[in-house]
Motif scaffolding. Structure first.
Motif, PDB file in Angstrom:
ATOM      1  N   GLY A 205       0.306   5.046   0.026  1.00 53.27           N
ATOM      2  CA  GLY A 205      -0.084   5.109   1.433  1.00 53.27           C
ATOM      3  C   GLY A 205       1.084   5.387   2.371  1.00 53.27           C
ATOM      4  N   ASP A 206       0.722   5.722   3.600  1.00 56.13           N
ATOM      5  CA  ASP A 206       1.744   5.951   4.634  1.00 56.13           C
ATOM      6  C   ASP A 206       2.056   4.646   5.352  1.00 56.13           C
ATOM      7  OD1 ASP A 206       1.836   8.672   4.191  1.00 56.13           O
ATOM      8  OD2 ASP A 206       0.134   9.027   5.533  1.00 56.13           O
TER       9      ASP A 206
ATOM     10  N   THR B 295       0.837  -1.214   0.000  1.00 54.23           N
ATOM     11  CA  THR B 295       0.000   0.000   0.000  1.00 54.23           C
ATOM     12  C   THR B 295       0.868   1.258   0.000  1.00 54.23           C
ATOM     13  OG1 THR B 295      -0.294  -0.379   2.367  1.00 54.23           O
ATOM     14  CG2 THR B 295      -2.164  -0.863   0.951  1.00 54.23           C
ATOM     15  N   GLU B 296       2.075   1.120   0.523  1.00 57.33           N
ATOM     16  CA  GLU B 296       3.025   2.234   0.458  1.00 57.33           C
ATOM     17  C   GLU B 296       3.321   2.548  -1.018  1.00 57.33           C
ATOM     18  OE1 GLU B 296       6.752   1.212   2.276  1.00 57.33           O
ATOM     19  OE2 GLU B 296       7.374   3.299   2.503  1.00 57.33           O
TER      20      GLU B 296
ATOM     21  N   ARG C 194     -10.817   6.140   0.677  1.00 55.64           N
ATOM     22  CA  ARG C 194     -11.744   6.581   1.725  1.00 55.64           C
ATOM     23  C   ARG C 194     -13.189   6.646   1.229  1.00 55.64           C
ATOM     24  NH1 ARG C 194      -7.127   9.756   2.391  1.00 55.64           N
ATOM     25  NH2 ARG C 194      -6.122   9.554   4.418  1.00 55.64           N
TER      26      ARG C 194
ATOM     27  N   GLN D  46      -5.813  -1.058   2.167  1.00 54.65           N
ATOM     28  CA  GLN D  46      -6.179   0.067   1.300  1.00 54.65           C
ATOM     29  C   GLN D  46      -7.348   0.864   1.878  1.00 54.65           C
ATOM     30  OE1 GLN D  46      -6.931  -2.390  -2.222  1.00 54.65           O
ATOM     31  NE2 GLN D  46      -5.275  -1.312  -3.313  1.00 54.65           N
TER      32      GLN D  46
ATOM     33  N   PRO E 148      -6.161   4.826   5.601  1.00 54.00           N
ATOM     34  CA  PRO E 148      -6.547   4.210   4.323  1.00 54.00           C
ATOM     35  C   PRO E 148      -6.317   5.139   3.134  1.00 54.00           C
ATOM     36  CG  PRO E 148      -8.249   3.853   5.973  1.00 54.00           C
ATOM     37  CD  PRO E 148      -7.253   4.794   6.584  1.00 54.00           C
ATOM     38  N   ILE E 149      -5.900   4.550   2.018  1.00 61.15           N
ATOM     39  CA  ILE E 149      -5.712   5.361   0.812  1.00 61.15           C
ATOM     40  C   ILE E 149      -7.004   5.442   0.006  1.00 61.15           C
ATOM     41  CG2 ILE E 149      -3.212   5.040   0.581  1.00 61.15           C
ATOM     42  CD1 ILE E 149      -3.771   2.739  -1.358  1.00 61.15           C
TER      43      ILE E 149
ATOM     44  N   ALA F  89       0.233  -0.232   8.005  1.00 64.60           N
ATOM     45  CA  ALA F  89      -0.313   0.730   7.050  1.00 64.60           C
ATOM     46  C   ALA F  89      -0.906   1.894   7.825  1.00 64.60           C
ATOM     47  CB  ALA F  89      -1.378   0.058   6.188  1.00 64.60           C
TER      48      ALA F  89
END
Lengths: 351, 202
Positions: free
Chosen positions: A82-83, A77-78, A100, A152, A97-98, A94
């Protein structure tokens, strides 16, 4: 005991449902490499060279039967933007969420294979493939398209999507499937021996078998058929027994199984058709004594090793950072002691 | 009702509620909804149903509660239970807990997630929390409960702490190790633990 086979031959024999010189042992270390190199988990994962050196160090120390270039689950997810949240004594998580909203599903684009996070993973694989020289399996990892939305979207957001917006669910699955195939095949091109198809959402712990059959199972069959490396489907501590037939039909050669299930029962259900990887309890493992570790290894071998088709490992696909060296040494010694084929001690006990 | 919830069939669940002949919404919750959730919790513990079904059952139940009585005092307690997640963003267990607690008649104070032990202890002290439930998914977050418990014991000695989540299911001794008062294998078990603690304290 001197090993009579290479780790590669031993593992291939097990996966062919044959008895090798002994039961293969997959010590799926990730964070322990940081300990080996005396650095923080965050620093360790910042550079592929650290992971290469950490894995080599662990391999020399414990002589496990695989190398594990896996960084952490959130790295996928990075790569999607994502963070990652680092902690000092566990796998990086993670961040927020990327995805939303449903609209985000249509807007989000899978990362290219030249994404720096993915390149770092490939670099680690290439370094370990060089080190292994074909003698030790190098195991890549691709998160299943069906499971990666947990990161995610967050668990709740994903379950709401799955049960309340089927069209959007399938739109996301199509994007995730394309990414998973590309990412898995990029790892295959880099030389991994096999891919762990990490699919905890498939497990009966997470999804009912009926729901899995209409969703994750179809996805797994499609994706696994397009991957250029053999796969092992890993349930990451989730239950597999209720969906064994489905897992067999995905085309995976092995299943990573949970300590929540009886290995003997799993063996009866799988024998000769799909191999088992597991199922030492990683959470308990951190407080085992060496004697307890030996007993647990012996129990697993007694239940599942006869006739091959079994690789001893932890039940989650990642040994917790808190597990001490003496326990791992004890596991390693116990495999030599009790895992040598033919399992004469076990046959004698049976009689 | 149980089958409707497990099938994630919200319409059927609402039909059953509409056909209920009892005298009040509280009767429906106590006689129909809570027994269904209790049974689902037991089946989760035995590995017979999935976490997705448990979550969606709780979500549908909460919607029914909102429709019925617009709030959360079905069992008549009206007492507050705080829920929290330490260290990370794994919220699902907390959400399930909240749904079951609300359905069971409690007011829920949600302290959120990714909390540090110090932050949680501050919140508990500020609000004079009687019952605190900490949900976890990952082992490091479960181990961090020990720090939170130590701080809470020091500042809010009357607070009872109930823990739950995957690490505790995989290691039966972990709840004791982190110093919790109790461990709930399921959300409904956690609810019953709080009820029992309340009765003992009365």
């Amino acid at each position: 005991m001197m090993d009579r086979m290479t780790s590669m031959d031993r593992t291939m024999a097990a996966l062919s449902h044959e008895e090798a010189d002994r039961v293969p042992l997959f010590l799926l270390f990730t964070m322990h490499g940081a300990k080996e190199l005396g650095m923080s988990i965050k620093d360790y994962f910042s550079d592929a060279e650290n992971v290469i050196q950490g894995q080599i160090s662990l391999h020399k120390k414990y002589k496990g039967d695989c190398l594990n270039p896996f960084f952490y689950a959130a790295s996928e997810t990075e790569a999607w933007g994502g963070d990652v949240v680092y902690i000092e004594d566990g796998p990086p998580n993670a961040g927020a969420p990327i995805i939303r909203s449903v609209e985000d599903i249509d807007d989000i684009e899978p990362p290219d294979m030249d994404n720096p996070v993915l390149r770092k993973g490939i670099e680690a694989i290439e370094g370990l493939v060089d080190y292994a020289e074909g003698q030790v399996p190098v195991i890549g990892t691709a998160l299943s398209p069906f499971s990666v939305p947990i990161m995610q979207m967050g668990f709740e957001g994903y379950l709401d999507l799955m049960y309340e917006n089927e069209d959007a669910f399938w739109r996301l699955m199509r994007k995730n499937e394309e990414f998973c195939v590309k990412w898995g095949n990029e790892q295959a091109k880099a030389g991994v021996t096999a891919l762990a198809y990490f699919d905890p959402m498939a497990s009966a712990t997470m999804t009912s078998p009926a729901d899995y059959r209409r969703t994750g199972h179809k996805i797994a069959k499609r994706v696994i058929s397009r991957l250029d490396a053999p796969t092992a489907s890993h349930m990451a501590s989730g239950r597999a027994l209720p969906i064994i037939e489905d897992l067999v039909s995905t085309g995976s050669g092995a299943i990573g199984v949970s300590s929540m299930e009886d290995l003997a029962e799993l063996k009866r259900a799988c024998k000769g058709r799909i191999s088992l990887i597991g199922n030492l309890n990683g959470v308990e493992m951190r407080r085992w004594t060496p004697a307890e570790a030996e007993l647990k290894v012996k129990e697993c071998i007694a239940k599942a090793a006869s006739g091959g088709g079994f690789i001893l490992s932890d039940n989650h696909g990642e040994i917790p950072y808190q597990v001490p060296d003496d326990v791992i040494h004890s596991i390693r010694r116990a495999v030599d002691e009790w895992g040598a084929y033919p399992l004469e001690w076990f046959d004698a006990d049976e009689e | 009702m149980e089958n409707s919830l497990l099938a994630v069939d919200k319409n059927r669940a609402f039909d059953i509620m509409a056909q209920f002949q009892g005298s009040s919404g509280a009767d429906f919750v106590n006689d129909v909804l809570m027994p269904a959730l209790e049974s689902i919790g037991g089946r989760w513990e035995r590995g017979e149903v999935s976490l997705s079904q448990v979550y969606m059952s709780g979500k549908i139940s909460e919607t029914m509660i909102d429709t019925l009585i617009g709030g959360a005092t079905a069992a008549g307690s009206g007492r507050t239970v705080a829920v929290a997640v330490l260290e990370d963003h794994h919220n699902l267990g907390k959400k399930i807990l909240s749904s079951v607690l609300r359905t069971g008649g409690f007011l829920v104070k949600d302290y959120g997630h990714a909390l540090k032990a110090e932050q949680l202890a501050d919140m508990v002290e500020r609000d004079s929390v009687e019952y605190l439930m900490i949900s976890t998914l990952m082992l490091p977050a479960a181990l961090r409960i020990k720090d939170a418990v130590a701080l809470i014991r020091e500042r809010s000695p009357g607070t009872r702490i109930i823990v739950g989540g995957a690490p505790f299911l995989f290691d039966a001794s972990l709840a004791e190790e982190v110093g919790a008062d109790a461990f709930g294998r399921t959300a409904t078990e956690s609810l019953n633990i709080v009820k029992r603690m309340m009765q003992e304290a009365a």
